[in-house]
Design a protein around this motif. Structure first.
Motif, PDB file in Angstrom:
ATOM      1  N   LYS A  61       0.833  -1.211   0.000  1.00  0.00           N
ATOM      2  CA  LYS A  61       0.000   0.000   0.000  1.00  0.00           C
ATOM      3  C   LYS A  61       0.864   1.256   0.000  1.00  0.00           C
ATOM      4  O   LYS A  61       0.595   2.218  -0.723  1.00  0.00           O
ATOM      5  N   MET A  62       1.930   1.238   0.801  1.00  0.00           N
ATOM      6  CA  MET A  62       2.820   2.395   0.868  1.00  0.00           C
ATOM      7  C   MET A  62       3.465   2.659  -0.488  1.00  0.00           C
ATOM      8  O   MET A  62       3.517   3.807  -0.958  1.00  0.00           O
ATOM      9  N   LEU A  63       3.953   1.606  -1.143  1.00  0.00           N
ATOM     10  CA  LEU A  63       4.602   1.776  -2.444  1.00  0.00           C
ATOM     11  C   LEU A  63       3.607   2.252  -3.482  1.00  0.00           C
ATOM     12  O   LEU A  63       3.936   3.100  -4.318  1.00  0.00           O
ATOM     13  N   ASP A  64       2.397   1.740  -3.440  1.00  0.00           N
ATOM     14  CA  ASP A  64       1.366   2.163  -4.389  1.00  0.00           C
ATOM     15  C   ASP A  64       1.090   3.661  -4.240  1.00  0.00           C
ATOM     16  O   ASP A  64       0.982   4.395  -5.232  1.00  0.00           O
ATOM     17  N   GLU A  65       0.980   4.117  -3.009  1.00  0.00           N
ATOM     18  CA  GLU A  65       0.721   5.538  -2.768  1.00  0.00           C
ATOM     19  C   GLU A  65       1.934   6.392  -3.147  1.00  0.00           C
ATOM     20  O   GLU A  65       1.783   7.494  -3.688  1.00  0.00           O
ATOM     21  N   TRP A  66       3.126   5.888  -2.862  1.00  0.00           N
ATOM     22  CA  TRP A  66       4.355   6.614  -3.203  1.00  0.00           C
ATOM     23  C   TRP A  66       4.509   6.719  -4.718  1.00  0.00           C
ATOM     24  O   TRP A  66       4.936   7.754  -5.241  1.00  0.00           O
ATOM     25  N   PHE A  67       4.156   5.652  -5.426  1.00  0.00           N
ATOM     26  CA  PHE A  67       4.151   5.674  -6.885  1.00  0.00           C
ATOM     27  C   PHE A  67       3.192   6.756  -7.389  1.00  0.00           C
ATOM     28  O   PHE A  67       3.509   7.503  -8.329  1.00  0.00           O
ATOM     29  N   GLY A  68       2.030   6.882  -6.747  1.00  0.00           N
ATOM     30  CA  GLY A  68       1.074   7.931  -7.126  1.00  0.00           C
ATOM     31  C   GLY A  68       1.634   9.322  -6.911  1.00  0.00           C
ATOM     32  O   GLY A  68       1.436  10.220  -7.734  1.00  0.00           O
ATOM     33  N   VAL A  69       2.374   9.497  -5.812  1.00  0.00           N
ATOM     34  CA  VAL A  69       3.011  10.793  -5.539  1.00  0.00           C
ATOM     35  C   VAL A  69       4.043  11.106  -6.612  1.00  0.00           C
ATOM     36  O   VAL A  69       4.102  12.228  -7.143  1.00  0.00           O
ATOM     37  N   PHE A  70       4.862  10.126  -6.948  1.00  0.00           N
ATOM     38  CA  PHE A  70       5.893  10.337  -7.973  1.00  0.00           C
ATOM     39  C   PHE A  70       5.258  10.659  -9.319  1.00  0.00           C
ATOM     40  O   PHE A  70       5.692  11.599 -10.003  1.00  0.00           O
ATOM     41  N   ARG A  71       4.260   9.897  -9.705  1.00  0.00           N
ATOM     42  CA  ARG A  71       3.609  10.118 -11.007  1.00  0.00           C
ATOM     43  C   ARG A  71       3.025  11.528 -11.074  1.00  0.00           C
ATOM     44  O   ARG A  71       3.231  12.245 -12.050  1.00  0.00           O
ATOM     45  N   GLU A  72       2.327  11.917 -10.024  1.00  0.00           N
ATOM     46  CA  GLU A  72       1.729  13.255  -9.983  1.00  0.00           C
ATOM     47  C   GLU A  72       2.801  14.339 -10.045  1.00  0.00           C
ATOM     48  O   GLU A  72       2.683  15.310 -10.816  1.00  0.00           O
ATOM     49  N   THR A  73       3.877  14.180  -9.266  1.00  0.00           N
ATOM     50  CA  THR A  73       4.914  15.198  -9.176  1.00  0.00           C
ATOM     51  C   THR A  73       5.725  15.277 -10.458  1.00  0.00           C
ATOM     52  O   THR A  73       6.088  16.375 -10.922  1.00  0.00           O
TER      53      THR A  73
END
Length: 245
Positions: free
Chosen positions: A204-216
């Protein structure tokens, strides 16, 4: 921020490079670690979570320089991570030693359609398959064409078991075109495997972190109207308030 093996390989390759690698978006001034525009740097929010798995990334020649790479995100989330530059005939001695270490159960994550010897495929739940040893997830990090080449031409990997995953959703990776929209990014693959290994919190943490990276990452794209409210980052920090100090 924790500096890990992917960062160290990038900085080493950068130091010894004889020419500049001009990836798309090369005019953007980027952070050396998170690889997004420096004014949007997210290094301060790097995940901090413990897992009982290890990850090995084998990266193609140019992949380490691509700012759109998502393999580095996995090592942000999984603290025991190893990264090696792919070499067809001269693999790193340290990598071979790790693959032969009896404390680990190594396995490659790759589609079953490319596995000629079907007995290599892991048929039981991967968590049970690795019971008694620390799982060592091996990911071939590069373009899809490069990954197939690494899988087929690395004789030192041919004896290892293979975990094939069947994604049920389309990739959310939007930074680089793929031959097939069902091909997941390296980070998305790791999210699924971590879940199968019983590491739901890390998944879950990696999935959310991936979302942060993609957005940024997309904030510096001139063809896309950015959402400067950064909803993915807000969601990530709300779910992990200990990271927002």
């Amino acid at each position: 921020m924790r500096i890990h093996a992917f960062h160290r390989l990038f900085l080493h390759r950068q130091a010894v490079a004889t020419r500049v690698f001009n990836a798309r978006g090369s005019k953007v001034v980027r952070c050396d670690y998170c690889q997004v525009a420096t004014k949007y740097c997210v290094c301060a929010y790097q995940p901090d979570i413990d897992t009982d798995v290890a990850v090995m990334l084998i990266v193609s020649e140019s992949e380490v320089f691509k700012p759109s790479n998502t393999g580095r995100l996995i090592l942000d989330a999984v603290k025991e991570g190893y990264v090696y530059q792919w070499n067809r005939t001269e693999p790193a001695d340290e990598m071979i030693a790790l693959l032969e270490n009896d404390d680990y159960q190594p396995f490659i994550v790759f589609p079953d359609e490319y596995v000629d010897v079907k007995s290599r495929l892991i048929e039981q739940p991967v968590q049970s398959f690795c019971a008694g040893k620390k799982p060592l997830m091996i990911l071939l990090d590069g373009s899809w064409r490069e990954a197939r080449k690494m899988f087929r031409k690395s004789t030192y990997l041919q004896h290892l078991p293979v975990l094939s995953i069947q994604p049920q959703v389309l990739s959310q990776y939007m930074m680089r075109k793929s031959e097939n929209e069902q091909h997941l990014s390296t980070a998305e693959v790791a999210v699924l495997v971590l879940d199968q290994l019983g590491e739901q919190a890390a998944s879950k943490m990696l999935d959310e972190w991936f979302g942060v990276f993609r957005e940024t990452y997309l904030l510096s794209k001139t063809r896309i109207k950015p959402d400067l409210t950064r909803p993915a980052l807000k969601h990530y920090l709300a779910a992990n308030p200990q990271l927002d100090d």
